[in-house]
Design a protein around this motif. Structure first.
Motif, PDB file in Angstrom:
ATOM      1  N   PRO A   1     -40.027  13.642  28.685  1.00 20.61           N
ATOM      2  CA  PRO A   1     -40.859  14.857  27.552  1.00 20.61           C
ATOM      3  C   PRO A   1     -40.164  16.030  27.546  1.00 20.61           C
ATOM      4  CG  PRO A   1     -42.475  13.543  28.813  1.00 20.61           C
ATOM      5  CD  PRO A   1     -41.094  13.039  29.462  1.00 20.61           C
ATOM      6  N   SER A   2     -39.480  16.311  28.494  1.00 23.17           N
ATOM      7  CA  SER A   2     -38.788  17.760  28.663  1.00 23.17           C
ATOM      8  C   SER A   2     -37.274  17.859  28.558  1.00 23.17           C
ATOM      9  CB  SER A   2     -39.302  18.633  30.015  1.00 23.17           C
ATOM     10  OG  SER A   2     -39.008  17.711  31.246  1.00 23.17           O
ATOM     11  N   CYS A   3     -36.728  16.825  28.841  1.00 24.67           N
ATOM     12  CA  CYS A   3     -35.074  16.818  28.996  1.00 24.67           C
ATOM     13  C   CYS A   3     -34.600  15.343  28.944  1.00 24.67           C
ATOM     14  CB  CYS A   3     -34.706  17.399  30.149  1.00 24.67           C
ATOM     15  SG  CYS A   3     -32.992  17.854  30.094  1.00 24.67           S
ATOM     16  N   THR A   4     -33.358  15.367  28.596  1.00 23.96           N
ATOM     17  CA  THR A   4     -32.626  13.877  28.355  1.00 23.96           C
ATOM     18  C   THR A   4     -31.642  13.826  29.409  1.00 23.96           C
ATOM     19  OG1 THR A   4     -33.296  13.857  26.179  1.00 23.96           O
ATOM     20  CG2 THR A   4     -31.440  12.591  26.722  1.00 23.96           C
ATOM     21  N   LEU A   5     -31.419  12.848  29.918  1.00 23.07           N
ATOM     22  CA  LEU A   5     -30.265  12.548  30.948  1.00 23.07           C
ATOM     23  C   LEU A   5     -29.398  11.444  30.142  1.00 23.07           C
ATOM     24  CD1 LEU A   5     -28.888  12.557  33.680  1.00 23.07           C
ATOM     25  CD2 LEU A   5     -30.112  10.536  34.338  1.00 23.07           C
ATOM     26  N   ALA A   6     -28.339  12.065  29.753  1.00 21.74           N
ATOM     27  CA  ALA A   6     -27.071  11.391  29.220  1.00 21.74           C
ATOM     28  C   ALA A   6     -26.159  10.842  30.274  1.00 21.74           C
ATOM     29  CB  ALA A   6     -26.506  12.223  28.054  1.00 21.74           C
ATOM     30  N   ILE A   7     -25.566   9.365  29.745  1.00 22.62           N
ATOM     31  CA  ILE A   7     -24.860   9.139  30.833  1.00 22.62           C
ATOM     32  C   ILE A   7     -23.699   8.354  29.839  1.00 22.62           C
ATOM     33  CG2 ILE A   7     -24.406   7.417  32.477  1.00 22.62           C
ATOM     34  CD1 ILE A   7     -27.325   7.286  33.417  1.00 22.62           C
ATOM     35  N   GLY A   8     -22.280   9.204  30.133  1.00 26.44           N
ATOM     36  CA  GLY A   8     -21.242   8.638  29.458  1.00 26.44           C
ATOM     37  C   GLY A   8     -19.957   8.081  30.332  1.00 26.44           C
ATOM     38  N   SER A   9     -19.361   6.948  29.629  1.00 25.43           N
ATOM     39  CA  SER A   9     -18.330   6.465  30.379  1.00 25.43           C
ATOM     40  C   SER A   9     -17.071   7.915  30.538  1.00 25.43           C
ATOM     41  CB  SER A   9     -17.742   5.299  29.675  1.00 25.43           C
ATOM     42  OG  SER A   9     -17.041   5.667  28.654  1.00 25.43           O
ATOM     43  N   GLN A  10     -15.979   7.277  31.406  1.00 24.40           N
ATOM     44  CA  GLN A  10     -15.074   8.248  31.300  1.00 24.40           C
ATOM     45  C   GLN A  10     -14.256   8.303  30.062  1.00 24.40           C
ATOM     46  OE1 GLN A  10     -13.793  10.579  33.617  1.00 24.40           O
ATOM     47  NE2 GLN A  10     -12.411  11.168  32.025  1.00 24.40           N
ATOM     48  N   ARG A  11     -14.348   7.412  29.152  1.00 25.97           N
ATOM     49  CA  ARG A  11     -13.789   7.066  27.990  1.00 25.97           C
ATOM     50  C   ARG A  11     -14.497   8.114  27.066  1.00 25.97           C
ATOM     51  NH1 ARG A  11     -13.926   1.779  29.319  1.00 25.97           N
ATOM     52  NH2 ARG A  11     -15.864   1.393  28.190  1.00 25.97           N
ATOM     53  N   THR A  12     -15.757   8.352  27.046  1.00 26.16           N
ATOM     54  CA  THR A  12     -16.082   9.374  25.967  1.00 26.16           C
ATOM     55  C   THR A  12     -15.913  10.766  26.593  1.00 26.16           C
ATOM     56  OG1 THR A  12     -18.287   9.823  27.527  1.00 26.16           O
ATOM     57  CG2 THR A  12     -18.405   8.025  25.588  1.00 26.16           C
ATOM     58  N   MET A  13     -15.629  11.073  27.755  1.00 27.17           N
ATOM     59  CA  MET A  13     -15.007  12.533  28.328  1.00 27.17           C
ATOM     60  C   MET A  13     -13.695  12.534  27.673  1.00 27.17           C
ATOM     61  SD  MET A  13     -16.310  14.811  29.518  1.00 27.17           S
ATOM     62  CE  MET A  13     -15.673  16.236  28.916  1.00 27.17           C
ATOM     63  N   ASP A  14     -12.916  11.698  27.304  1.00 21.72           N
ATOM     64  CA  ASP A  14     -11.505  11.667  26.936  1.00 21.72           C
ATOM     65  C   ASP A  14     -11.489  12.237  25.732  1.00 21.72           C
ATOM     66  OD1 ASP A  14     -10.485  11.213  29.534  1.00 21.72           O
ATOM     67  OD2 ASP A  14     -10.154   8.890  29.119  1.00 21.72           O
ATOM     68  N   LEU A  15     -12.545  12.045  24.853  1.00 21.50           N
ATOM     69  CA  LEU A  15     -12.669  12.383  23.216  1.00 21.50           C
ATOM     70  C   LEU A  15     -12.750  14.212  23.551  1.00 21.50           C
ATOM     71  CD1 LEU A  15     -15.156   9.969  22.101  1.00 21.50           C
ATOM     72  CD2 LEU A  15     -12.629   9.986  21.662  1.00 21.50           C
ATOM     73  N   PHE A  16     -13.209  14.563  24.360  1.00 20.99           N
ATOM     74  CA  PHE A  16     -13.291  16.094  24.445  1.00 20.99           C
ATOM     75  C   PHE A  16     -12.125  16.569  25.183  1.00 20.99           C
ATOM     76  CE2 PHE A  16     -18.122  14.877  24.564  1.00 20.99           C
ATOM     77  CZ  PHE A  16     -18.439  15.549  23.867  1.00 20.99           C
ATOM     78  N   GLY A  17     -11.412  16.058  25.944  1.00 20.80           N
ATOM     79  CA  GLY A  17     -10.180  16.528  26.540  1.00 20.80           C
ATOM     80  C   GLY A  17     -10.218  15.791  28.046  1.00 20.80           C
ATOM     81  N   ALA A  18      -9.190  14.854  27.986  1.00 17.11           N
ATOM     82  CA  ALA A  18      -8.925  14.222  28.897  1.00 17.11           C
ATOM     83  C   ALA A  18      -8.791  14.867  30.544  1.00 17.11           C
ATOM     84  CB  ALA A  18      -7.606  13.348  28.879  1.00 17.11           C
ATOM     85  N   GLY A  19      -9.425  14.457  31.350  1.00 16.19           N
ATOM     86  CA  GLY A  19      -9.443  15.182  32.699  1.00 16.19           C
ATOM     87  C   GLY A  19     -10.442  16.350  32.704  1.00 16.19           C
ATOM     88  N   ALA A  20     -11.068  16.531  31.698  1.00 11.71           N
ATOM     89  CA  ALA A  20     -12.044  17.882  31.860  1.00 11.71           C
ATOM     90  C   ALA A  20     -13.282  17.630  32.704  1.00 11.71           C
ATOM     91  CB  ALA A  20     -12.745  18.185  30.410  1.00 11.71           C
ATOM     92  N   ALA A  21     -13.621  16.404  32.697  1.00 15.82           N
ATOM     93  CA  ALA A  21     -14.600  15.880  33.944  1.00 15.82           C
ATOM     94  C   ALA A  21     -14.175  14.749  34.768  1.00 15.82           C
ATOM     95  CB  ALA A  21     -15.839  15.633  33.119  1.00 15.82           C
ATOM     96  N   ARG A  22     -14.651  14.569  35.956  1.00 16.15           N
ATOM     97  CA  ARG A  22     -14.052  13.480  36.920  1.00 16.15           C
ATOM     98  C   ARG A  22     -15.344  12.717  37.489  1.00 16.15           C
ATOM     99  NH1 ARG A  22     -10.909  18.048  38.604  1.00 16.15           N
ATOM    100  NH2 ARG A  22     -12.407  17.980  40.402  1.00 16.15           N
ATOM    101  N   PRO A  23     -15.378  11.356  37.063  1.00 15.62           N
ATOM    102  CA  PRO A  23     -16.409  10.773  37.660  1.00 15.62           C
ATOM    103  C   PRO A  23     -16.758  10.713  38.980  1.00 15.62           C
ATOM    104  CG  PRO A  23     -15.030   9.535  35.892  1.00 15.62           C
ATOM    105  CD  PRO A  23     -14.572  10.642  36.143  1.00 15.62           C
ATOM    106  N   ALA A  24     -17.933  10.792  39.525  1.00 15.75           N
ATOM    107  CA  ALA A  24     -18.335  10.614  41.073  1.00 15.75           C
ATOM    108  C   ALA A  24     -17.626  11.902  41.643  1.00 15.75           C
ATOM    109  CB  ALA A  24     -18.012   9.327  41.471  1.00 15.75           C
ATOM    110  N   ASP A  25     -17.532  12.803  41.262  1.00 10.65           N
ATOM    111  CA  ASP A  25     -16.817  14.050  42.012  1.00 10.65           C
ATOM    112  C   ASP A  25     -17.557  15.444  41.751  1.00 10.65           C
ATOM    113  OD1 ASP A  25     -14.736  15.165  43.335  1.00 10.65           O
ATOM    114  OD2 ASP A  25     -13.759  15.862  41.674  1.00 10.65           O
ATOM    115  N   ASN A  26     -19.175  15.423  41.766  1.00  8.24           N
ATOM    116  CA  ASN A  26     -19.915  16.407  41.602  1.00  8.24           C
ATOM    117  C   ASN A  26     -20.182  16.784  43.024  1.00  8.24           C
ATOM    118  OD1 ASN A  26     -21.847  18.248  41.191  1.00  8.24           O
ATOM    119  ND2 ASN A  26     -23.701  16.527  40.861  1.00  8.24           N
ATOM    120  N   HIS A  27     -20.174  17.942  43.305  1.00 10.34           N
ATOM    121  CA  HIS A  27     -20.424  18.516  44.573  1.00 10.34           C
ATOM    122  C   HIS A  27     -21.211  19.894  44.305  1.00 10.34           C
ATOM    123  CE1 HIS A  27     -17.569  16.100  46.492  1.00 10.34           C
ATOM    124  NE2 HIS A  27     -16.836  16.188  45.530  1.00 10.34           N
TER     125      HIS A  27
END
Length: 132
Positions: free
Chosen positions: A41-67
């Motif tokens: 009701p208050s927010c959405t959790l979106a989950i995208g593959s690495q391929r979707t991130m490459d559309l924004f800019g390759a390497g801009a986000a790295r999977p499994a690297d959140n600290h």
């Protein structure tokens, strides 16, 4: 401005979506093979593959690297959720504990290592903060 979602980028979208469906009890809406959303009701959790991130800019986000970020979900009873999901969540960082700010909190990691917090407001001030 309206904050509407958080997106997690992953190398294994099917695994991560199944995990979030299991812990939330929500069914994901799949828009493509590379992008799904779980809406609350208050927010959405979106989950995208690495391929979707490459559309924004390759390497801009790295999977499994959140600290630094924690995905937080307010639940009715964090202790009951822990009992129900203990075997599903696997990597428990902190079992349900009442925090100084008045939330009872369960901290664990998703399959990609992202921190997830299930919490229930328990002090009068914390309960008041989340009144609708």
């Amino acid at each position: 401005m309206d904050f509407v979602s958080t997106r997690v980028i992953t190398d294994d979208i099917k695994r991560l979506v199944r995990f979030y469906e299991a812990i939330s009890g929500l069914a994901a809406t799949w828009y493509t093979d590379d992008f799904a959303e779980l809406k609350t009701p208050s927010c959405t959790l979106a989950i995208g593959s690495q391929r979707t991130m490459d559309l924004f800019g390759a390497g801009a986000a790295r999977p499994a690297d959140n600290h630094s970020a924690i995905l937080e979900f307010r639940v009715e009873d964090v202790d009951k959720e822990f009992e129900k999901l203990e075997k599903v969540i696997g990597d428990v960082v902190q079992k349900p504990t009442t925090q100084p700010w008045g939330n009872r909190s369960l901290l664990f990691r998703d399959p990609d290592g992202n921190l997830v917090n299930f919490f229930t407001p328990v002090s009068a001030a914390a309960i008041k903060k989340y009144e609708i």
